[in-house]
Enzyme design. Structure first.
Site, PDB file in Angstrom:
ATOM      1  CB  CYS A 189      -0.641   0.028   1.362  1.00 15.74           C
ATOM      2  SG  CYS A 189      -2.177   1.208   0.744  1.00 15.74           S
ATOM      3  CB  CYS A 367      -4.004   2.880  -3.592  1.00 12.42           C
ATOM      4  SG  CYS A 367      -3.192   3.544  -2.223  1.00 12.42           S
TER       5      CYS A 367
END
Ligand code: FAD
Ligand code: UQ1
Length: 438
Positions: A189, A367
């Site tokens: 991430c 994301c």
């Protein structure tokens, strides 16, 4: 000889052994048609799918941890918007019923003999293997860590042990530098290291302390975010909110007793920069899972060496991989894992029928870039780095609805959809929604 005899005695074959119980024999040999390594996002969701495909009795998951965490919510835990308790459930509760949970750590994978050795000395053999071991955090690669976390003013949303410390440091902030880091390695991430900066900015504004703070994002990368469309929006935000971004700055040391962080300038070898902090958020260096790295399954860098189209191992056709442990050339996220479960399910069902895998993973990943306590930029893109957006709106714009999706909808989709093998990413919905716009 004695060991061999013991191994034979322990083998659970035949009616005579029907009372056999694995825990009664440490070096027991077990066999499963489908063995899944790792009970994180990829491991649990694939075990649910494999149970559907071949029956629970044929599936086992090796996972040492008593708790399973929904890591994406840690961004909000670090900012005080969710509790740490809400991010975890017991592994027992997420394990599909009837699937065997081997509560041990994988120590060695031997794909030439189709076996795996665990830390209690057991050997497990398999017909098919799914490797979902995630990646490794390396706080220890920064001088002064992890012991520096014993001091206040420092936190890290990347670990269950340190995420609450981020929130504490934020609440305790009085005046000075709030420093956020991004390491010189691949990360999971890639947006998370800066999401907590935006939340910190918002929190300090809300509490009237913003004018007493310098907010600094020191990143090893030469860019703010890898995909230009979203990076452009993020640059606008950092300018508007007076956030200082320093590129190519890599954290190498934390002197927690003095509240100092030391960075190296990656473009000028030998040049270091010391910043005194009032709050420090560390994103640790990350690397391949060490068990994968130490096996025949790794590529040169240590990541699981899979075919990027179908997730089958490049050299061992009965081995598959998913998620952060692989060398799939896309951003490592839970959203990517979701899309990968659908592809991998298809690949495995084809390979079991002696057919060729026929569906191709496009590298979908996403994301949700949290930019405040009520806004998100929802980045979604594929292998080529092109945006691949689900909703028929410009997702590079900050959105309240997307925040609601990240904070309230996604956790449900995770626990009840992905982990149960029912959510394979948004691709079908994207097609529908964009059809609606035409
Ligand atoms: P994991 O879920 O990490 O699972 C790996 C499992 O393997 C673990 O359970 C571990 O205990 C087990 N394991 C490791 N070694 C062994 C061993 N030797 N033997 C047996 N088991 C072992 N993703 C998003 O999509 N959106 C987000 O907004 C987002 N935000 C994030 C924010 C933070 C702060 C973090 C930390 C992550 C975030 N992610 C996000 C990333 C996401 O959580 C991961 O990409 C995802 O969990 C990867 O799944 P995985 O199954 O590959 O690995
Ligand atoms: C997703 O599928 C997912 O997994 C459940 C996430 O959490 C880990 C996400 O953050 C995102 C954004 C997705 C993609 C889903 C949609 C509806 C865009």
């Amino acid at each position: 000889m004695a060991a061999l005899r013991r191994l034979r005695q322990c083998r659970p074959s035949g009616i005579a052994m029907s009372h056999f119980h694995t825990s009664s024999c440490a070096s027991a040999r077990q066999h499963y048609k489908m063995l899944v390594l790792g009970g994180g996002s990829g491991g649990i969701s694939m075990s649910a799918r494999m149970k559907r495909m071949m029956g629970a009795e044929n599936v086992a998951v090796v996972e040492p941890s008593e708790m399973h965490y929904y890591q994406p919510i840690w961004t909000l835990v670090g900012a005080g918007a969710k509790t740490l308790t809400s991010s975890g459930r017991s592994t027992a509760s997420v394990m599909p019923s009837g699937v065997k949970w081997v509560k041990s750590k994988v120590q060695e994978i031997n794909p030439n003999t189709n076996t795996v050795r665990t830390d209690d000395g057991s050997e497990i053999s398999y017909e098919y293997l799914i490797v979902a071991l995630g990646l490794q955090l390396h706080y220890e690669k920064i001088k002064g860590l992890p012991e520096g976390f014993e001091q206040p003013k420092i936190g890290s949303n990347y670990s269950v042990q340190t995420v609450d410390k981020t929130w504490k440091a934020l609440q305790d902030f009085k005046e000075g530098n709030a420093v956020f880091t991004f390491p010189n390695t691949p990360v999971k991430c890639a947006g998370a290291p800066q999401k907590i900066m935006y939340l910190t900015d918002a929190f300090l504004r809300k509490t009237g302390k913003r004018d007493k703070a310098n907010i600094i994002f020191n990143t090893s990368l030469p860019v703010l975010f890898g995909i230009k469309k979203y990076a452009d929006s993020l640059w606008d935000i950092v300018k508007q909110r007076d956030l200082q971004v320093n590129l190519r700055q890599n954290l190498i040391e934390v002197r927690a007793d003095k509240q100092e962080a030391v960075f190296e300038n990656l473009d000028k070898p030998g040049e270091t920069n010391v910043i005194e902090y009032e709050m420090l958020h560390v994103t640790p260096p990350m690397g391949p899972n060490l068990v994968v790295k130490g096996s025949q399954l790794a590529d040169e860098a240590g990541w699981l060496d899979v075919n990027k189209d179908n997730l089958q191992h490049k050299r061992y056709p009965n081995v598959f991989g998913i998620g952060d442990c692989t060398n799939l050339p896309t951003a490592k996220t839970g959203a990517a894992v979701a899309a990968q479960t659908a592809i991998l399910n298809r690949s495995i069902s084809k390979v079991m029928k002696n057919e060729k895998p026929d569906r191709t993973y496009d590298g979908y990943t996403s994301c949700p870039l949290v930019t405040s306590y009520n806004t998100v930029i929802l980045a979604e893109f594929d292998y080529s780095g092109q945006p691949l957006e689900t909703f028929p709106v410009n997702q590079a714009k900050e959105s309240r609805i997307m925040y609601h999706m990240k904070a309230d909808v996604m956790p449900h989709l995770y626990w009840h959809g992905l982990l149960r093998g029912l959510w394979g990413g948004p691709a079908p919905y994207r097609k529908l929604m964009h059809l609606g716009m035409k």
